[in-house]
Design a protein around this motif. Structure first.
Motif: not given
Ligand SMILES: Nc1ncnc2c1ncn2[C@@H]1O[C@H](COP(=O)(O)OP(=O)(O)O)[C@@H](O)[C@H]1O
Ligand SMILES: [Mg+2]
Length: 353
Positions: A110-132
């Protein structure tokens, strides 16, 4: 025990109505690191180390399930505690039963899964924010400025491409996790395949008029043709990633050495660079998803942090191993070994007869 079912591997504790332990089984006493004789007579609040958080009354009136962390430096142990009352028909409460279930593995997943989801969100938010922010600047007038507009558009395009690569990598990983990734095994001449990949990297450099970075690829191959059973597309992706990394983390003008050799029952393939190397402390983690020694640098170079994670999955799927040998400031060598059955022409001749 009515509402609680215990399994062989569960710990079981029974108490009297004051919460003092009357019976404790082997599993429970080993979970709680107590000799059964020591535990009997003790309050369950002390045994479970919950006296600061709960009163006996709370346990008796509203026996909720608890998750208790008994991890030590040596090993992790997370227990789920289920309580139920020992109650006579008259309603008189004569004690408490507690079943302890080891949920360490489940909690880790469960912990790994939560970490993974939070990583994915963060990794996608960074490029999205810069594109915006680039699009905002463009729409606020920068589009009219021929000095900056092309650069801004280039960044948005690169970042979008990187997000697409990341999503594709994530899909590949998720197919491998769920076992739905198809593997097309075939006998492949590894010398040829490796040469083909290396030729491509030589060609890319040759066709670039103003390369950001130059490099020389050296090949150190065994004379013998090595035939191995692999999935060509997946394995090509692995070689591409090792080569990309070697070049990406190399100094300008660096030499990348590609080696191929065989042992009695393995082929060993390696890619060495003269780059910045990997700090010792990071080495155990670089095959983890999203792990990068230097996130900013990796992103700036278009990295997703998933290449080595995918490589490891692929190599393991083929029954092989991947590892790295690296000295900070001196360069890195990535190795892959694959199972290999050498057979020479005599064997073929024998089979034909
Ligand atoms: N040849 C190399 N030299 C130095 N560091 C490397 C090399 N290959 C990989 N690494 C480190 O391992 C990390 C993970 O690699 P990878 O999964 O391919 O992600 P990415 O290349 O997208 O950053 C990199 O970010 C880098 O820190
Ligand atoms: Mg990479």
């Amino acid at each position: 025990m009515d509402s609680v079912m215990a399994h062989m591997t569960d710990g079981v504790i029974a108490t009297d109505r004051r919460g003092n332990v009357t019976i404790i089984n082997e599993t429970a006493s080993s979970f709680l690191d107590h000799e059964p004789d020591d535990a009997v007579g003790k309050s369950i609040l002390d045994l479970l180390d919950i006296r600061d958080d709960y009163t006996l009354r709370e346990l008796l009136e509203d026996p909720d399930d608890l998750v208790l962390d008994f991890s030590t430096k040596e090993h992790d142990l997370i227990l789920q505690a289920y309580f139920s009352l020992i109650q006579r028909e008259s309603g008189f409460i004569s004690g408490l039963v507690c079943v302890l279930h080891d949920v360490t593995e489940q909690q880790k997943i469960d912990q790994d899964r939560r970490e993974f989801v939070s990583n994915v969100s963060h990794e996608l938010r960074t490029p999205l924010t810069s594109v915006r922010s680039y699009i905002e600047a463009l729409s606020e007038g920068a589009w009219k400025d021929p000095k900056v507009a092309p650069d801004f558009l280039k960044v948005t395009q690169e970042e979008t491409d990187r997000m697409i690569r990341m999503i594709n990598d994530l899909l590949t990983l998720s197919r491998m996790d769920s076992g739905t990734q198809k593997v097309d095994l075939e006998m492949v001449n590894l010398n040829e395949l490796f040469n083909y990949v290396l030729d491509r990297f030589d060609m890319m450099l040759k066709q670039d008029d103003q390369p950001e970075k130059t490099y020389t690829i050296k090949r150190d191959f065994t004379k013998r043709d090595l035939w191995v059973e692999i999935d060509t597309d997946r394995f090509t992706q692995v070689l591409d990633n090792l080569m990309n990394n070697a070049i990406k983390y190399s100094p300008d003008g660096g030499v990348v050495t590609a080696r191929l050799l065989e042992t009695h029952n393995n082929v060993i393939l390696s890619v060495s660079d003269q780059g910045l190397g990997i700090p010792r402390a990071d080495i155990p983690r670089i095959f983890d998803r999203f792990y990068r020694v230097d996130k900013a640098r990796s992103r700036a170079q278009g990295g997703t942090g998933l290449g080595l994670a995918i490589s490891r999955e692929v190599v393991q799927m083929l029954g092989g191993r991947i590892w790295v040998d690296s000295r900070e400031g001196r360069g890195s060598t990535f190795y892959i070994s694959l199972p290999y059955k050498p057979y020479d022409e005599e064997d073929l001749w024998d089979e034909d007869n």
